[in-house]
Design a protein around this motif. Sequence first.
Motif, PDB file in Angstrom:
ATOM      1  N   GLN A 167      55.827  65.445  78.740  1.00 21.97           N
ATOM      2  CA  GLN A 167      56.595  64.402  79.414  1.00 21.97           C
ATOM      3  C   GLN A 167      58.079  64.661  79.214  1.00 21.97           C
ATOM      4  OE1 GLN A 167      55.922  60.549  77.519  1.00 21.97           O
ATOM      5  NE2 GLN A 167      55.605  61.546  75.548  1.00 21.97           N
ATOM      6  N   ASP A 220      50.370  60.028  84.420  1.00 23.50           N
ATOM      7  CA  ASP A 220      51.512  59.383  85.078  1.00 23.50           C
ATOM      8  C   ASP A 220      52.843  59.938  84.590  1.00 23.50           C
ATOM      9  OD1 ASP A 220      49.926  57.826  86.650  1.00 23.50           O
ATOM     10  OD2 ASP A 220      50.155  55.984  85.477  1.00 23.50           O
ATOM     11  N   ARG A 221      52.875  60.481  83.377  1.00 23.01           N
ATOM     12  CA  ARG A 221      54.130  61.037  82.863  1.00 23.01           C
ATOM     13  C   ARG A 221      54.549  62.276  83.635  1.00 23.01           C
ATOM     14  NH1 ARG A 221      57.261  57.907  79.406  1.00 23.01           N
ATOM     15  NH2 ARG A 221      55.868  56.479  78.312  1.00 23.01           N
ATOM     16  N   LYS A 272      53.634  62.723  86.817  1.00 21.17           N
ATOM     17  CA  LYS A 272      53.999  62.183  88.124  1.00 21.17           C
ATOM     18  C   LYS A 272      55.403  61.603  88.099  1.00 21.17           C
ATOM     19  CE  LYS A 272      49.266  61.254  89.631  1.00 21.17           C
ATOM     20  NZ  LYS A 272      48.279  60.228  90.044  1.00 21.17           N
ATOM     21  N   GLU A 273      55.801  61.078  86.946  1.00 15.99           N
ATOM     22  CA  GLU A 273      57.156  60.574  86.752  1.00 15.99           C
ATOM     23  C   GLU A 273      58.173  61.700  86.908  1.00 15.99           C
ATOM     24  OE1 GLU A 273      58.630  57.336  83.546  1.00 15.99           O
ATOM     25  OE2 GLU A 273      58.065  59.277  82.674  1.00 15.99           O
ATOM     26  N   GLU A 329      46.791  68.914  88.713  1.00 11.25           N
ATOM     27  CA  GLU A 329      45.994  67.873  88.082  1.00 11.25           C
ATOM     28  C   GLU A 329      44.610  68.430  87.764  1.00 11.25           C
ATOM     29  OE1 GLU A 329      45.913  64.081  90.008  1.00 11.25           O
ATOM     30  OE2 GLU A 329      47.895  64.352  90.907  1.00 11.25           O
ATOM     31  N   ASP A 370      43.576  64.409  83.835  1.00 17.79           N
ATOM     32  CA  ASP A 370      43.515  62.979  84.144  1.00 17.79           C
ATOM     33  C   ASP A 370      42.787  62.174  83.070  1.00 17.79           C
ATOM     34  OD1 ASP A 370      40.855  63.651  84.597  1.00 17.79           O
ATOM     35  OD2 ASP A 370      40.858  63.132  86.719  1.00 17.79           O
TER      36      ASP A 370
END
Length: 260
Positions: free
Chosen positions: A119, A219-220, A222-223, A235, A211
């Motif tokens: 992240q 989500d990190r 995707k951020e 993914e 996932d």
Amino acid sequence: MKTISVNGINLAYTRRGQGIPLVLIHGFPLDHTSWDEVAPILENKFDVILPDLRGFGQSTTIESPYSMADMADDIARLLDDLGIEKAAIAGHSMGGYVALAFLKKYPQRVIGLGLISSQAAADTPERKDGRYKTASDVAENGVGVVVEAMTPKLSADMRVQEFVRAVIGSQNKPAVIGALKAMAEREEMLPYLSALQNNHLDFPVTLIHGDADVLIPLDRSKEIISVLPSAKLFELSGAGHMPMMEFAQATADGLMFLAS
């Protein structure tokens, strides 16, 4: 393994393959052996450099506090020793934090960036406090507390759990404590990545994330994509926090993007 003296420590590393220089930086609280299933797949395309971060594996550390930037300096000095001016830099989890610190401090030396189960966000105040509490617990009770807490979170795969349990248990207290505190104090990197995008990023960035990761959610990544849309996100369905072991071929395929 070979060892060089850098920044007051002895940094251990191994090297295999030929081609584009690629540094693979392991996560917390592991060592370079976490890449053992991925490195052979990459060695026909890359000159794969596998360091043990300070204090982990066969590298030594120091008792005084240090930062992600200090760990990035270790990698820079290793590349200097190897006569490598530029390289692709990829890191798993904490290794991703080191990779980002390296990018910010040595942008001219980076020809590709890979973040695996990592992240760009800094710790929340609660997470930061948690790392310091864990560091105190390790100081008082030993590395075993991290073994028990982290092993089931790293992967649901029993084979992988057996591996990480042994590797974490072999680490020493100063390394684990130093890394926990360095992670707690790391800076927020999303604004920096956004600025890179705005300045016409000229090297490939690959994000590899499972996932089923319960430590750092998908989500990190995707951020990161939201501020760095030129990056490529792979993914991995069903992968936890150890995709290099759970899905070695798919992880290697994602890293191959750094050769584009």
